[in-house]
Design a protein around this motif. Structure first.
Motif, mmCIF file in Angstrom:
data_model
loop_
_atom_site.group_PDB
_atom_site.id
_atom_site.type_symbol
_atom_site.label_atom_id
_atom_site.label_comp_id
_atom_site.label_asym_id
_atom_site.label_seq_id
_atom_site.Cartn_x
_atom_site.Cartn_y
_atom_site.Cartn_z
ATOM 1 N N LYS A 75 -17.236 145.447 87.687
ATOM 2 C CA LYS A 75 -16.006 145.194 87.538
ATOM 3 C C LYS A 75 -15.071 145.661 88.761
ATOM 4 C CE LYS A 75 -15.868 144.776 82.499
ATOM 5 N NZ LYS A 75 -15.210 145.396 81.326
ATOM 6 N N ILE A 76 -14.225 144.822 89.486
ATOM 7 C CA ILE A 76 -13.278 145.372 90.529
ATOM 8 C C ILE A 76 -12.326 146.277 89.340
ATOM 9 C CG2 ILE A 76 -11.700 144.446 91.820
ATOM 10 C CD1 ILE A 76 -12.983 142.076 92.508
ATOM 11 N N LEU A 77 -12.496 147.408 89.953
ATOM 12 C CA LEU A 77 -11.478 148.421 89.463
ATOM 13 C C LEU A 77 -10.893 149.267 90.485
ATOM 14 C CD1 LEU A 77 -14.176 149.965 86.956
ATOM 15 C CD2 LEU A 77 -12.542 148.078 86.399
ATOM 16 N N HIS A 105 -18.676 131.908 96.167
ATOM 17 C CA HIS A 105 -19.963 131.090 95.857
ATOM 18 C C HIS A 105 -20.766 132.469 95.136
ATOM 19 C CE1 HIS A 105 -20.046 127.527 98.623
ATOM 20 N NE2 HIS A 105 -19.246 128.367 99.315
ATOM 21 N N VAL A 106 -20.091 133.538 94.913
ATOM 22 C CA VAL A 106 -20.633 134.703 94.399
ATOM 23 C C VAL A 106 -20.407 134.373 92.725
ATOM 24 C CG1 VAL A 106 -18.754 136.212 94.110
ATOM 25 C CG2 VAL A 106 -21.138 137.027 94.296
ATOM 26 N N TRP A 107 -21.114 134.635 91.901
ATOM 27 C CA TRP A 107 -20.868 134.392 90.384
ATOM 28 C C TRP A 107 -19.869 135.537 90.023
ATOM 29 C CZ3 TRP A 107 -26.493 134.649 87.804
ATOM 30 C CH2 TRP A 107 -27.307 133.551 88.544
ATOM 31 N N HIS A 108 -18.801 134.965 89.371
ATOM 32 C CA HIS A 108 -17.511 135.660 89.151
ATOM 33 C C HIS A 108 -16.883 135.129 87.939
ATOM 34 C CE1 HIS A 108 -15.819 132.601 91.708
ATOM 35 N NE2 HIS A 108 -14.712 132.996 90.998
ATOM 36 N N GLY A 109 -16.034 136.005 87.257
ATOM 37 C CA GLY A 109 -15.300 135.585 86.055
ATOM 38 C C GLY A 109 -14.304 136.359 85.883
ATOM 39 N N GLY A 110 -13.015 136.275 84.953
ATOM 40 C CA GLY A 110 -12.440 137.206 84.312
ATOM 41 C C GLY A 110 -13.043 137.666 82.926
ATOM 42 N N THR A 111 -12.659 139.039 82.536
ATOM 43 C CA THR A 111 -13.083 139.775 81.209
ATOM 44 C C THR A 111 -11.974 139.803 80.311
ATOM 45 O OG1 THR A 111 -12.677 141.715 82.133
ATOM 46 C CG2 THR A 111 -14.877 140.877 82.573
ATOM 47 N N VAL A 112 -12.351 140.065 79.098
ATOM 48 C CA VAL A 112 -11.280 140.307 77.996
ATOM 49 C C VAL A 112 -10.380 141.411 78.313
ATOM 50 C CG1 VAL A 112 -10.986 140.556 75.565
ATOM 51 C CG2 VAL A 112 -12.783 139.314 76.478
ATOM 52 N N ALA A 125 -10.380 143.104 83.711
ATOM 53 C CA ALA A 125 -10.798 143.075 85.366
ATOM 54 C C ALA A 125 -11.685 141.975 85.780
ATOM 55 C CB ALA A 125 -11.169 144.444 85.700
ATOM 56 N N THR A 126 -11.740 141.589 87.081
ATOM 57 C CA THR A 126 -12.725 140.589 87.368
ATOM 58 C C THR A 126 -13.987 141.043 87.576
ATOM 59 O OG1 THR A 126 -10.970 139.498 88.645
ATOM 60 C CG2 THR A 126 -13.102 138.778 89.236
ATOM 61 N N ARG A 127 -14.994 140.274 86.922
ATOM 62 C CA ARG A 127 -16.416 140.870 87.338
ATOM 63 C C ARG A 127 -17.311 139.917 88.276
ATOM 64 N NH1 ARG A 127 -19.967 138.057 82.231
ATOM 65 N NH2 ARG A 127 -18.391 136.178 81.996
ATOM 66 N N ILE A 128 -18.077 140.559 89.014
ATOM 67 C CA ILE A 128 -18.616 139.732 89.980
ATOM 68 C C ILE A 128 -20.253 140.410 89.909
ATOM 69 C CG2 ILE A 128 -19.155 139.922 92.435
ATOM 70 C CD1 ILE A 128 -16.186 139.920 92.890
#
Length: 246
Positions: free
Chosen positions: A177-179, A191-198, A147-150
Motif C-alpha cells: 500500500k502507498i502510505l 501497466h502495474v496492477w493497482h487499485g483502491g482499498t476499503v 490507500a492505493t495498493r500496487i
C-alpha cells in the motif's frame, strides 16, 4: 530531476515516491478549492470524465469525483507541470507524452475498493509503455483509509490480474500500500496492477490524479474539446504542449 535510485525503482517496481511536493498550507488551499467545486457541481461532479466519448469510464459510487481540473483554476496547474513529476513521466513514456486527464478521487467511508487492474487494454504493449499515473495525496494515506495498493513488478507481466487471480478484488500476497503523509506524490507505471482499498475510517481519503499517456493514444478527457481560452492564456505554451492543445 530524478536520482538514479528513483529511476531504478520506477523501472523495477513500477512506482516511486517523489516525496512531499505540497506544503501543508498548499494542501489546505487545494482541499478548500475542491470543497467549493464539489458544492458547486453537486450531482454533476465528475461528469466530464463519465461522459467521455473516447474512453468509457463508468461512474464509481464508492468515491466522490471531479474531472477537468485543468479548467478549474490556476491552483491545479502544478499537478501536471511540476518538473519532477514530468521527469518521472518521461522515464516511463519517453519524450512523446501528453496529459490524459486531471481528476480528483475521494474514497468514501466504508467504500473505495477497486479490483486490481491496469489502465491499458492489454498487457505490456509492443513498442513501450502507453500510460502513467501520478497520485497527489491530499490526506495522509494510512493502512486503513483506502490507500492505493500496487503489486510491484507486474508492469512487466504478460498476464492481467483476472488471468491469474480467482478474484481481483481480493488482496494479492505481494501487494503493497502507498502510505505517506498528505502533500506526498507517487508516480506509477499504469501497466502495474493497482487499485483502491476499503476506507475503514469515518473520513474521506482524498487525492488528485494527473494521468498521462503516450502521444499516439487517445486522452481520457479530450483536452482540445474542453480547453477554454482563459485557461490557454493563463498556462502558456509549455503547458499547452503537455495538454496537446496547441
Amino acid at each position: 530531476m530524478l536520482s538514479a535510485t528513483e529511476i531504478e525503482q520506477l523501472d523495477r517496481d513500477g512506482y516511486v515516491g517523489l516525496g512531499p511536493l505540497l506544503s501543508p498550507s498548499e494542501v489546505a488551499e487545494v482541499n478548500q478549492r475542491i470543497d467549493e467545486l464539489i458544492l458547486q457541481e453537486g450531482a454533476h461532479a465528475g461528469s466530464e470524465l463519465f461522459d467521455s466519448k473516447y474512453i468509457r469510464h463508468p461512474k464509481e459510487n464508492g468515491a466522490d469525483r471531479l474531472a477537468d481540473l485543468v479548467n478549474k483554476g490556476a491552483i491545479f496547474d502544478r499537478f501536471y507541470t511540476h518538473p519532477k513529476v514530468l521527469s518521472a513521466i518521461q522515464a516511463v513514456l519517453g519524450e512523446a507524452y501528453k496529459l490524459s486527464s486531471l481528476n480528483y478521487r475521494a474514497s468514501k467511508p466504508g467504500q473505495g475498493l477497486q479490483k486490481l487492474h491496469v489502465d491499458y487494454g492489454n498487457t505490456v504493449p509492443i513498442g513501450g509503455y502507453k500510460v502513467c499515473n501520478t497520485i497527489w495525496l491530499l490526506d495522509d494515506f494510512i493502512e486503513n483509509n483506502g490507500a492505493t495498493r500496487i503489486v510491484p513488478g507486474t508492469h512487466k507481466s504478460r498476464a492481467l490480474p483476472e488471468d491469474v487471480m480467482p478474484d481481483p478484488l481480493e488482496a494479492h500476497p505481494k501487494e503493497i500500500k502507498i502510505l505517506a503523509p498528505a502533500g506526498s506524490v507517487f508516480v506509477f507505471n499504469s501497466h502495474v496492477w493497482h487499485g483502491g482499498t476499503v476506507n475503514h475510517t469515518q473520513n474521506q481519503r482524498r487525492s488528485i490524479h494527473s494521468y498521462f499517456c503516450a502521444t499516439d493514444q487517445p486522452q481520457q478527457l479530450d483536452q482540445r474539446r474542453y480547453i477554454t481560452e482563459a485557461t490557454k492564456k493563463r498556462i502558456g505554451q509549455d503547458a499547452q504542449r503537455i495538454l496537446d492543445v496547441l
